[in-house]
Design an enzyme around this catalytic site. Structure first.
Site, PDB file in Angstrom:
ATOM      1  N   CYS A 115     -11.348   3.326   0.139  1.00 29.44           N
ATOM      2  CA  CYS A 115      -9.953   3.677   0.449  1.00 29.44           C
ATOM      3  C   CYS A 115      -9.606   2.856   1.680  1.00 29.44           C
ATOM      4  CB  CYS A 115      -9.825   5.172   0.726  1.00 29.44           C
ATOM      5  SG  CYS A 115      -8.239   5.642   1.475  1.00 29.44           S
ATOM      6  N   THR A 116      -8.412   2.274   1.679  1.00 31.76           N
ATOM      7  CA  THR A 116      -8.104   1.331   2.763  1.00 31.76           C
ATOM      8  C   THR A 116      -7.982   1.997   4.136  1.00 31.76           C
ATOM      9  OG1 THR A 116      -5.810   1.416   2.026  1.00 31.76           O
ATOM     10  CG2 THR A 116      -7.113  -0.499   1.371  1.00 31.76           C
ATOM     11  N   HIS A 117      -7.858   3.330   4.164  1.00 30.27           N
ATOM     12  CA  HIS A 117      -7.900   4.002   5.471  1.00 30.27           C
ATOM     13  C   HIS A 117      -9.316   4.054   6.045  1.00 30.27           C
ATOM     14  CE1 HIS A 117      -3.924   5.686   4.464  1.00 30.27           C
ATOM     15  NE2 HIS A 117      -3.830   6.128   5.694  1.00 30.27           N
ATOM     16  N   GLU A 144      -4.585   9.587   9.841  1.00 31.55           N
ATOM     17  CA  GLU A 144      -3.167   9.530  10.205  1.00 31.55           C
ATOM     18  C   GLU A 144      -2.858  10.438  11.394  1.00 31.55           C
ATOM     19  OE1 GLU A 144      -0.538   9.300   6.836  1.00 31.55           O
ATOM     20  OE2 GLU A 144      -1.449   7.363   6.414  1.00 31.55           O
ATOM     21  N   TYR A 200      -0.779   8.279  -2.476  1.00 33.66           N
ATOM     22  CA  TYR A 200      -0.960   7.967  -3.899  1.00 33.66           C
ATOM     23  C   TYR A 200      -2.210   8.659  -4.466  1.00 33.66           C
ATOM     24  CZ  TYR A 200       2.441   4.070  -3.966  1.00 33.66           C
ATOM     25  OH  TYR A 200       3.579   3.298  -3.939  1.00 33.66           O
ATOM     26  N   GLY A 201      -3.159   8.963  -3.591  1.00 37.04           N
ATOM     27  CA  GLY A 201      -4.492   9.382  -4.045  1.00 37.04           C
ATOM     28  C   GLY A 201      -4.526  10.682  -4.819  1.00 37.04           C
ATOM     29  N   CYS A 235      -4.389  -1.020  -1.993  1.00 36.41           N
ATOM     30  CA  CYS A 235      -4.505   0.438  -2.159  1.00 36.41           C
ATOM     31  C   CYS A 235      -5.467   0.649  -3.320  1.00 36.41           C
ATOM     32  CB  CYS A 235      -3.127   1.007  -2.490  1.00 36.41           C
ATOM     33  SG  CYS A 235      -3.145   2.711  -3.086  1.00 36.41           S
ATOM     34  N   ASN A 236      -6.524   1.388  -3.064  1.00 39.76           N
ATOM     35  CA  ASN A 236      -7.526   1.577  -4.110  1.00 39.76           C
ATOM     36  C   ASN A 236      -6.983   2.352  -5.297  1.00 39.76           C
ATOM     37  OD1 ASN A 236     -10.522   0.735  -3.293  1.00 39.76           O
ATOM     38  ND2 ASN A 236      -9.361   1.216  -1.452  1.00 39.76           N
ATOM     39  N   THR A 237      -6.180   3.372  -5.039  1.00 44.08           N
ATOM     40  CA  THR A 237      -5.648   4.182  -6.136  1.00 44.08           C
ATOM     41  C   THR A 237      -4.764   3.328  -7.048  1.00 44.08           C
ATOM     42  OG1 THR A 237      -5.604   6.046  -4.601  1.00 44.08           O
ATOM     43  CG2 THR A 237      -4.444   6.323  -6.675  1.00 44.08           C
ATOM     44  N   ASP A 296       0.866  -1.181   0.000  1.00 42.58           N
ATOM     45  CA  ASP A 296       0.000   0.000   0.000  1.00 42.58           C
ATOM     46  C   ASP A 296       0.900   1.228   0.000  1.00 42.58           C
ATOM     47  OD1 ASP A 296      -2.328   1.677   0.360  1.00 42.58           O
ATOM     48  OD2 ASP A 296      -1.784   1.865   2.459  1.00 42.58           O
ATOM     49  N   SER A 297       0.317   2.387  -0.213  1.00 43.40           N
ATOM     50  CA  SER A 297       1.079   3.638  -0.185  1.00 43.40           C
ATOM     51  C   SER A 297       1.609   3.959   1.213  1.00 43.40           C
ATOM     52  CB  SER A 297       0.191   4.790  -0.645  1.00 43.40           C
ATOM     53  OG  SER A 297      -0.927   4.910   0.202  1.00 43.40           O
TER      54      SER A 297
END
Lengths: 272, 272
Positions: free
Chosen positions: B186-188, B154, B44-45, B75-77, B12-13
């Site tokens: 989004c993975t967050h 974050e 990355y987004g 990572c979705n992006t 992932d980013s």
């Protein structure tokens, strides 16, 4: 020997450095300028020293291909981590955004208590504190990182209740220490100047390093006999480069600079 | 031919992909795992397709040096921009986080109105919309980017009035369109599940692609005869790598994964 009619090179991790560009344009309207925004690798504020030094060297190598006569590191994190290293590697003047702001703050404070806000990287580096304490040993410097300020600015929430709330939280610690001077230690933060000023109150002097840096740059260029001396105005004075998303950058830049930006070119910074 | 007792590779980013790792650990506790978080180049987004494809190839080249048997782009992006390209370049199974979530959402909706929230990059790519409309042509998909969600996560503001306020603003448009299903694209975002759920109300089904992706991975590994079949538990099942700030990553990861992480190693991803 650099040519006095060459452009000034300026770089930042993204759009924040445009607050410095804005001041250079205002104070030295006759100068040419090449700006590089490292939008592919933004933000710098949460990254390590090693990484930022590597990025800074690449950014400078790119600017050197544009025959710049001087370089401004318009990013507090890169200044904090890399200025001392790269100034030994360069033959042209290179300056950061920390010295001028630190000097102004030390001169402005009456009670000797100075606050400094910035990214995690800038605050963690302790560079403002160190520099100001060297300038004057009877002062106390209190640093506070404000990680949400950059995303809030980039989301355009410059005047917004959420930004007010976040600013109140970040700044309450500094208010509690009765600072009388506050350095906006990240190039995005001048765009939050009114919010920060409202939270801190009129008794606290806000120092904008972008403004002070442009003043210092003018002096450095003058001393090095590098101020532009052509009579005719240049056709294409300003050139903008980014490492990603040129169009988005152009829109943001046009919203904060005095003139509309025509075009931003994208380069692959890893090639430099 | 990949070895079934090799680890699964996940990247992932930054830290967001750990929500996928958490689901893999829960659903397949016997599997080994190598995780790479590209913390030097996060986020990355907000970056372009070209940049994300290049980063994805580098991340995969690193994971291949760890002899992984399958790769999850957590990572979705990166899934949106690069999955179709890299799956043609690889001989082992590679999957993203979009397909499983899209499928679940299409099956869950009753009124055919599905919302999808994600980064600017994911939403701009339109990949969820395209994929869901291919699965079922009588649905309407409404996308909305939420750029402040990642920095809020974050910063640790998972349960906070500011996050509530920002969520209300971002989601009001989706509420106004009467969606009955919302994909956390989004993975967050699974870390903001309770906030998003409260804003949307109990009548809206939230789809967590991290959970669905782990389910899909188990099925893919099973079909490829790549599920781990050793009897003895591994000593060192989980390995974590980042491109910057290993310690900060370790702290964050330990706060959201079921077990404490011992160590995170830093690599220079530009070498791959």
């Amino acid at each position: 020997m650099a040519d006095r009619n060459s452009p000034i090179g300026v770089f930042d991790s993204g759009v924040g450095g445009l607050t410095v560009v804005r001041e250079i344009m205002r104070q030295m309207p006759e100068e040419r300028l090449v700006y590089f925004g490292d939008t592919a690798r933004v933000p710098y504020g949460t990254k390590s020293k090693d990484t930022i030094v590597r990025y800074t060297r690449q950014n400078i190598r790119f600017l050197m291909t544009q025959d710049v006569k001087a370089i401004v590191i318009a990013c507090n994190t890169a200044t904090a981590f890399a200025l001392e290293i790269v100034e030994q590697e360069l033959k042209i003047p290179v300056m950061g955004v920390i010295h001028a702001g630190a000097k102004t703050a030390v001169e402005a404070t009456r009670n000797g208590k100075i606050g400094i806000i910035g990214t995690e990287g800038t605050i963690r580096s302790g560079v403002y504190t160190k520099m100001m304490e060297e300038m004057r040993d009877d002062i106390e410097v209190i640093g506070k990182s404000c990680p949400l300020f950059v995303p809030l600015v980039e989301e355009g929430l410059l005047h917004d209740s959420v930004t007010d709330e976040i600013a109140s939280r970040y700044l309450s610690e500094l208010k509690g220490k009765f600072i009388d001077t506050l350095v906006l230690g990240c190039t995005h933060y001048p765009l939050l100047r009114s919010t920060v000023g409202r939270v801190m109150g009129p008794e606290v002097t806000l120092v904008n390093p972008a403004y002070e840096t442009a003043l210092e740059l003018k002096q450095v260029l003058s001393e090095s006999q590098l101020l532009n001396d052509t009579d005719e105005p240049f056709q294409d004075k300003y050139h903008f480069y980014v490492s990603d998303l040129a169009e988005k950058f152009t829109n943001f830049a046009s919203s904060i600079l005095p003139d509309q930006i025509k075009q931003t070119k994208k380069i692959n910074i890893e090639d430099f």
